[in-house]
Design an enzyme around this catalytic site. Structure first.
Site, PDB file in Angstrom:
ATOM      1  N   HIS A  66       3.876   1.542  -9.642  1.00  0.00           N
ATOM      2  CA  HIS A  66       2.789   0.642  -9.271  1.00  0.00           C
ATOM      3  C   HIS A  66       3.261  -0.803  -9.141  1.00  0.00           C
ATOM      4  CE1 HIS A  66      -0.056   3.874 -10.965  1.00  0.00           C
ATOM      5  NE2 HIS A  66      -0.138   3.889  -9.650  1.00  0.00           N
ATOM      6  N   ASP A 110      -8.943   5.596   0.226  1.00  0.00           N
ATOM      7  CA  ASP A 110      -8.345   6.878  -0.153  1.00  0.00           C
ATOM      8  C   ASP A 110      -9.286   7.992   0.297  1.00  0.00           C
ATOM      9  OD1 ASP A 110      -6.133   7.907  -2.523  1.00  0.00           O
ATOM     10  OD2 ASP A 110      -7.713   9.287  -1.927  1.00  0.00           O
ATOM     11  N   ASP A 160       0.195   3.723  -0.256  1.00  0.00           N
ATOM     12  CA  ASP A 160       0.449   4.372  -1.550  1.00  0.00           C
ATOM     13  C   ASP A 160       0.009   5.823  -1.421  1.00  0.00           C
ATOM     14  OD1 ASP A 160       0.586   5.228  -4.138  1.00  0.00           O
ATOM     15  OD2 ASP A 160      -0.818   3.758  -4.958  1.00  0.00           O
TER      16      ASP A 160
END
EC number: 2.5.1.16
Length: 283
Positions: A66, A110, A160
């Site tokens: 992260h 997401d 990510d």
């Protein structure tokens, strides 16, 4: 998979290796419309999240990933204000980005809301910035989101994502990178997790090739330790839209007022030196 001796073991056929964690039990599981998410309690690594059997993160070591997908790119950009995160459902990257007070807005998109639901429940420390006024959490298709993102509206795009299979497959090709290129301002930067530099240099080269076809002109792959991923060594790859330099705001990085467990200005300087075997293999 779990075995009779209370170990969770993931085998990696492509690298001829495996990673295992001793577990005390399963805490939770959910089958979303996209994937199966499971949470296990380990004896030494805190909680463990898997998606479709693949290890995603543990409480103990997620900070490597992260921090390294967030801080190098944000300190490389001259003044990042508008950030988009594609993927990132566990919200650890969002937390790190929001440590930068100069960032004015972060949209995280997401596809699977259940990843965030499970993270809030079992990794609450990763989600403690979700209610920041600068944060917007969307649960939608990241490919479509970037395709519809206004041109020249974003300073940094952080991808990510999971591996380039299943829901993450569409995030590793020219069409997606072209959408990112269009959305970025002239000095914008894209960063994406780019797998293991020890065993997957071919994939890193494919990513850089596709990024180049989309218009990006310069690239930098940064390696870092990540114990829970294949080989224990991972990477992120930065792609610049405008200038070719990957120099960073070293003074700002050294003077940062927020806490990190791995990232420092000195470490950032060191990670810019590409190991010879990686440099020789990169196109």
């Amino acid at each position: 998979m779990t075995d009779s001796n209370n170990w969770y073991i993931e085998h990696f056929e492509r690298t001829g290796s495996a990673i295992g964690y001793r577990i005390t039990g399963k805490l939770d599981e959910v089958q979303s419309p996209f994937q199966k998410i499971e949470i296990f309690r380990t004896t030494d690594w805190g909680n463990l999240m898997t998606i479709d059997g693949a290890i995603m993160l543990t409480s103990k070591d997620n900070f490597f990933y992260h921090e390294m997908i967030s801080h190098p790119v944000l300190f490389t950009h001259a003044a990042p204000k508008r950030v988009v995160i594609i993927g990132g459902g566990d919200c650890g990257t969002l937390r790190e980005v929001l440590k930068h007070k100069g960032v004015e807005s972060v949209t995280q998109c997401d596809i699977d809301e259940q990843v965030t639901v499970m993270a809030r429940k079992h990794f609450p420390e990763l989600c403690d910035s979700n209610d920041d006024a600068r944060a917007e959490l969307l649960f939608d298709d990241g490919v479509a989101y970037m395709a519809n993102c206004p041109a020249g509206s974003v300073d940094v795009v952080i991808v990510d994502s999971t591996d380039p299979v299943g829901p993450g497959e569409g995030l590793f090709n020219k069409a997606f990178y072209a959408s990112c290129f269009k959305a970025l301002k002239d000095d914008g930067i894209l960063v994406q997790q780019s797998e293991s530099p020890l065993m997957q240099l071919e994939l890193i080269n494919e990513m850089r090739t596709e990024m180049g076809k989309a218009g990006f002109g310069s690239f930098k792959t940064l390696p870092f330790p990540q114990p829970c991923y294949p080989t224990g060594w991972w990477s992120v790859t930065l792609a610049r839209k405008g200038e070719s330099s990957f120099d960073f705001r070293q003074a700002d990085s050294a003077a940062k007022t927020f806490e990190t467990l791995y990232y420092t200005a000195a470490l950032h300087t060191g990670v810019l030196v590409t190991p010879p075997f990686v440099q020789a293999a990169l196109k």
